[in-house]
Design a protein around this motif. Structure first.
Motif, PDB file in Angstrom:
ATOM      1  N   THR A  94      27.561  24.696  46.425  1.00  0.00           N
ATOM      2  CA  THR A  94      27.407  24.018  45.134  1.00  0.00           C
ATOM      3  C   THR A  94      26.831  24.970  44.093  1.00  0.00           C
ATOM      4  OG1 THR A  94      27.122  21.895  46.233  1.00  0.00           O
ATOM      5  CG2 THR A  94      26.353  22.056  43.949  1.00  0.00           C
ATOM      6  N   VAL A  95      25.804  25.740  44.482  1.00  0.00           N
ATOM      7  CA  VAL A  95      25.193  26.706  43.554  1.00  0.00           C
ATOM      8  C   VAL A  95      26.215  27.758  43.145  1.00  0.00           C
ATOM      9  CG1 VAL A  95      23.477  28.553  43.358  1.00  0.00           C
ATOM     10  CG2 VAL A  95      22.806  26.326  44.269  1.00  0.00           C
ATOM     11  N   LEU A  96      27.002  28.237  44.102  1.00  0.00           N
ATOM     12  CA  LEU A  96      28.025  29.233  43.770  1.00  0.00           C
ATOM     13  C   LEU A  96      29.059  28.670  42.789  1.00  0.00           C
ATOM     14  CD1 LEU A  96      28.580  30.955  47.226  1.00  0.00           C
ATOM     15  CD2 LEU A  96      27.507  31.937  45.183  1.00  0.00           C
ATOM     16  N   LYS A  97      29.436  27.429  42.963  1.00  0.00           N
ATOM     17  CA  LYS A  97      30.367  26.798  42.017  1.00  0.00           C
ATOM     18  C   LYS A  97      29.737  26.686  40.627  1.00  0.00           C
ATOM     19  CE  LYS A  97      32.923  24.196  45.474  1.00  0.00           C
ATOM     20  NZ  LYS A  97      33.180  22.882  46.073  1.00  0.00           N
ATOM     21  N   ILE A  98      28.456  26.339  40.597  1.00  0.00           N
ATOM     22  CA  ILE A  98      27.745  26.248  39.312  1.00  0.00           C
ATOM     23  C   ILE A  98      27.697  27.613  38.643  1.00  0.00           C
ATOM     24  CG2 ILE A  98      25.486  25.820  38.250  1.00  0.00           C
ATOM     25  CD1 ILE A  98      25.093  23.649  40.481  1.00  0.00           C
ATOM     26  N   LEU A  99      27.385  28.656  39.429  1.00  0.00           N
ATOM     27  CA  LEU A  99      27.354  30.018  38.878  1.00  0.00           C
ATOM     28  C   LEU A  99      28.726  30.412  38.348  1.00  0.00           C
ATOM     29  CD1 LEU A  99      25.154  31.797  41.565  1.00  0.00           C
ATOM     30  CD2 LEU A  99      24.476  31.175  39.243  1.00  0.00           C
ATOM     31  N   GLY A 100      29.780  30.031  39.066  1.00  0.00           N
ATOM     32  CA  GLY A 100      31.136  30.327  38.612  1.00  0.00           C
ATOM     33  C   GLY A 100      31.459  29.655  37.287  1.00  0.00           C
ATOM     34  N   LYS A 101      31.022  28.412  37.141  1.00  0.00           N
ATOM     35  CA  LYS A 101      31.236  27.696  35.871  1.00  0.00           C
ATOM     36  C   LYS A 101      30.481  28.370  34.727  1.00  0.00           C
ATOM     37  CE  LYS A 101      34.077  24.394  36.570  1.00  0.00           C
ATOM     38  NZ  LYS A 101      35.360  24.407  35.874  1.00  0.00           N
ATOM     39  N   ARG A 102      29.255  28.847  35.019  1.00  0.00           N
ATOM     40  CA  ARG A 102      28.465  29.524  33.990  1.00  0.00           C
ATOM     41  C   ARG A 102      29.166  30.815  33.559  1.00  0.00           C
ATOM     42  NH1 ARG A 102      23.833  29.457  36.202  1.00  0.00           N
ATOM     43  NH2 ARG A 102      22.941  27.807  34.951  1.00  0.00           N
ATOM     44  N   VAL A 103      29.646  31.565  34.529  1.00  0.00           N
ATOM     45  CA  VAL A 103      30.361  32.816  34.232  1.00  0.00           C
ATOM     46  C   VAL A 103      31.588  32.521  33.375  1.00  0.00           C
ATOM     47  CG1 VAL A 103      31.798  34.596  35.318  1.00  0.00           C
ATOM     48  CG2 VAL A 103      29.513  34.138  36.209  1.00  0.00           C
ATOM     49  N   GLU A 104      32.324  31.479  33.743  1.00  0.00           N
ATOM     50  CA  GLU A 104      33.514  31.083  32.989  1.00  0.00           C
ATOM     51  C   GLU A 104      33.153  30.658  31.564  1.00  0.00           C
ATOM     52  OE1 GLU A 104      36.555  27.340  33.246  1.00  0.00           O
ATOM     53  OE2 GLU A 104      35.961  28.260  35.138  1.00  0.00           O
ATOM     54  N   LEU A 105      32.123  29.837  31.440  1.00  0.00           N
ATOM     55  CA  LEU A 105      31.701  29.327  30.134  1.00  0.00           C
ATOM     56  C   LEU A 105      31.258  30.454  29.199  1.00  0.00           C
ATOM     57  CD1 LEU A 105      31.147  26.734  28.483  1.00  0.00           C
ATOM     58  CD2 LEU A 105      28.862  26.724  29.464  1.00  0.00           C
ATOM     59  N   LEU A 106      30.587  31.450  29.768  1.00  0.00           N
ATOM     60  CA  LEU A 106      30.089  32.570  28.962  1.00  0.00           C
ATOM     61  C   LEU A 106      31.113  33.691  28.801  1.00  0.00           C
ATOM     62  CD1 LEU A 106      26.458  32.742  30.362  1.00  0.00           C
ATOM     63  CD2 LEU A 106      27.188  31.850  28.143  1.00  0.00           C
ATOM     64  N   GLY A 107      32.254  33.581  29.482  1.00  0.00           N
ATOM     65  CA  GLY A 107      33.290  34.605  29.357  1.00  0.00           C
ATOM     66  C   GLY A 107      32.932  35.906  30.047  1.00  0.00           C
ATOM     67  N   LEU A 108      32.128  35.831  31.099  1.00  0.00           N
ATOM     68  CA  LEU A 108      31.692  37.043  31.792  1.00  0.00           C
ATOM     69  C   LEU A 108      32.708  37.539  32.811  1.00  0.00           C
ATOM     70  CD1 LEU A 108      27.971  36.049  32.426  1.00  0.00           C
ATOM     71  CD2 LEU A 108      28.888  37.479  30.597  1.00  0.00           C
ATOM     72  N   ASP A 109      33.777  36.789  33.032  1.00  0.00           N
ATOM     73  CA  ASP A 109      34.779  37.179  34.011  1.00  0.00           C
ATOM     74  C   ASP A 109      36.003  37.822  33.358  1.00  0.00           C
ATOM     75  OD1 ASP A 109      35.639  34.891  32.764  1.00  0.00           O
ATOM     76  OD2 ASP A 109      36.287  33.879  34.579  1.00  0.00           O
ATOM     77  N   ALA A 110      35.774  38.521  32.264  1.00  0.00           N
ATOM     78  CA  ALA A 110      36.870  39.180  31.560  1.00  0.00           C
ATOM     79  C   ALA A 110      37.527  40.211  32.474  1.00  0.00           C
ATOM     80  CB  ALA A 110      36.346  39.858  30.290  1.00  0.00           C
ATOM     81  N   PRO A 111      38.827  40.403  32.330  1.00  0.00           N
ATOM     82  CA  PRO A 111      39.515  41.362  33.193  1.00  0.00           C
ATOM     83  C   PRO A 111      39.024  42.786  32.956  1.00  0.00           C
ATOM     84  CG  PRO A 111      40.976  40.576  31.464  1.00  0.00           C
ATOM     85  CD  PRO A 111      39.717  39.777  31.377  1.00  0.00           C
ATOM     86  N   GLN A 112      39.119  43.597  34.026  1.00  0.00           N
ATOM     87  CA  GLN A 112      38.732  44.993  33.907  1.00  0.00           C
ATOM     88  C   GLN A 112      39.781  45.750  33.121  1.00  0.00           C
ATOM     89  OE1 GLN A 112      38.407  46.307  37.955  1.00  0.00           O
ATOM     90  NE2 GLN A 112      36.250  45.778  38.060  1.00  0.00           N
ATOM     91  N   ARG A 113      39.338  46.830  32.506  1.00  0.00           N
ATOM     92  CA  ARG A 113      40.251  47.674  31.756  1.00  0.00           C
ATOM     93  C   ARG A 113      41.030  48.542  32.732  1.00  0.00           C
ATOM     94  NH1 ARG A 113      39.021  51.156  26.439  1.00  0.00           N
ATOM     95  NH2 ARG A 113      40.928  52.337  26.457  1.00  0.00           N
ATOM     96  N   ILE A 114      42.325  48.585  32.572  1.00  0.00           N
ATOM     97  CA  ILE A 114      43.197  49.353  33.452  1.00  0.00           C
ATOM     98  C   ILE A 114      44.018  50.313  32.604  1.00  0.00           C
ATOM     99  CG2 ILE A 114      45.138  49.231  35.057  1.00  0.00           C
ATOM    100  CD1 ILE A 114      44.221  46.375  35.714  1.00  0.00           C
ATOM    101  N   GLN A 115      44.080  51.556  33.037  1.00  0.00           N
ATOM    102  CA  GLN A 115      44.919  52.522  32.340  1.00  0.00           C
ATOM    103  C   GLN A 115      46.069  52.889  33.259  1.00  0.00           C
ATOM    104  OE1 GLN A 115      43.032  55.797  30.424  1.00  0.00           O
ATOM    105  NE2 GLN A 115      44.885  57.022  30.374  1.00  0.00           N
ATOM    106  N   ALA A 116      47.278  52.762  32.765  1.00  0.00           N
ATOM    107  CA  ALA A 116      48.454  53.076  33.565  1.00  0.00           C
ATOM    108  C   ALA A 116      49.311  54.083  32.819  1.00  0.00           C
ATOM    109  CB  ALA A 116      49.259  51.803  33.827  1.00  0.00           C
ATOM    110  N   GLU A 117      49.902  54.968  33.563  1.00  0.00           N
ATOM    111  CA  GLU A 117      50.812  55.944  32.972  1.00  0.00           C
ATOM    112  C   GLU A 117      52.230  55.601  33.377  1.00  0.00           C
ATOM    113  OE1 GLU A 117      47.799  59.744  33.202  1.00  0.00           O
ATOM    114  OE2 GLU A 117      49.886  60.006  33.755  1.00  0.00           O
TER     115      GLU A 117
END
Length: 163
Positions: A94-117
């Motif tokens: 339950t705590v992990l789900k709550i933490l996941g919602k907080r991360v989602e709400l704050l936008g902390l799960d933004a994708p990593q930057r990837i450089q491709a050639e």
């Protein structure tokens, strides 16, 4: 306007002018007419004032709602935290789900930057060896390992960065 870049509240006169722009636009007035009536130099000034007013009126309720939701998540987390720390797996989930919602709400799960050639294979090399090398590189990426790529073809056509 006071503190535009720092998110502070503008002076009351600015807010009044922006509200006048919004009201005139609601009645169907053109940007040129709004600029004349409210005292902007041109239609672009009236349009900018309109956009500022709309952004400000939408941003404040959004921030308030986000804070309310964060407070709710904090309360829920506090309720399950002690049991989760003491080893209760259901509470921990339950705590992990709550933490996941907080991360989602704050936008902390933004994708990593990837450089491709993107490379053009000119056919002068060993294609089977190159395919094998590419598969190994993709395996490293899947495992989350840092990857150093050397171009072994005649030229690179483009570099693309995804965010």
């Amino acid at each position: 306007m006071v503190g535009k870049k720092h998110g502070k509240t503008p002076e009351p006169g600015v807010v009044d002018r922006e509200l006048a722009v919004v009201e005139l636009r609601r009645t169907g007035e053109t940007w040129e007419r709004i600029a004349k009536v409210v005292g902007y130099a041109n239609a672009a000034g009236a349009l900018k004032a309109y956009k500022r007013a709309v952004k400000r009126t939408l941003q404040q309720p959004t921030d308030e709602l986000r804070n309310i939701e964060l407070d709710r998540l904090d309360r829920l987390q506090r309720a399950y935290w002690k049991d989760a720390i003491e080893g209760n797996h259901k509470s921990a989930d339950t705590v992990l789900k709550i933490l996941g919602k907080r991360v989602e709400l704050l936008g902390l799960d933004a994708p990593q930057r990837i450089q491709a050639e993107v490379m053009n294979y000119d056919g002068n090399g060993n294609i089977d060896g190159d395919i094998e090398r590419i598969i190994k590189l993709l395996d490293q990426v899947d495992k989350g390992s840092p990857v150093q790529v050397e171009a072994r073809v005649s030229e690179a056509r483009a570099i693309t960065t995804a965010e």
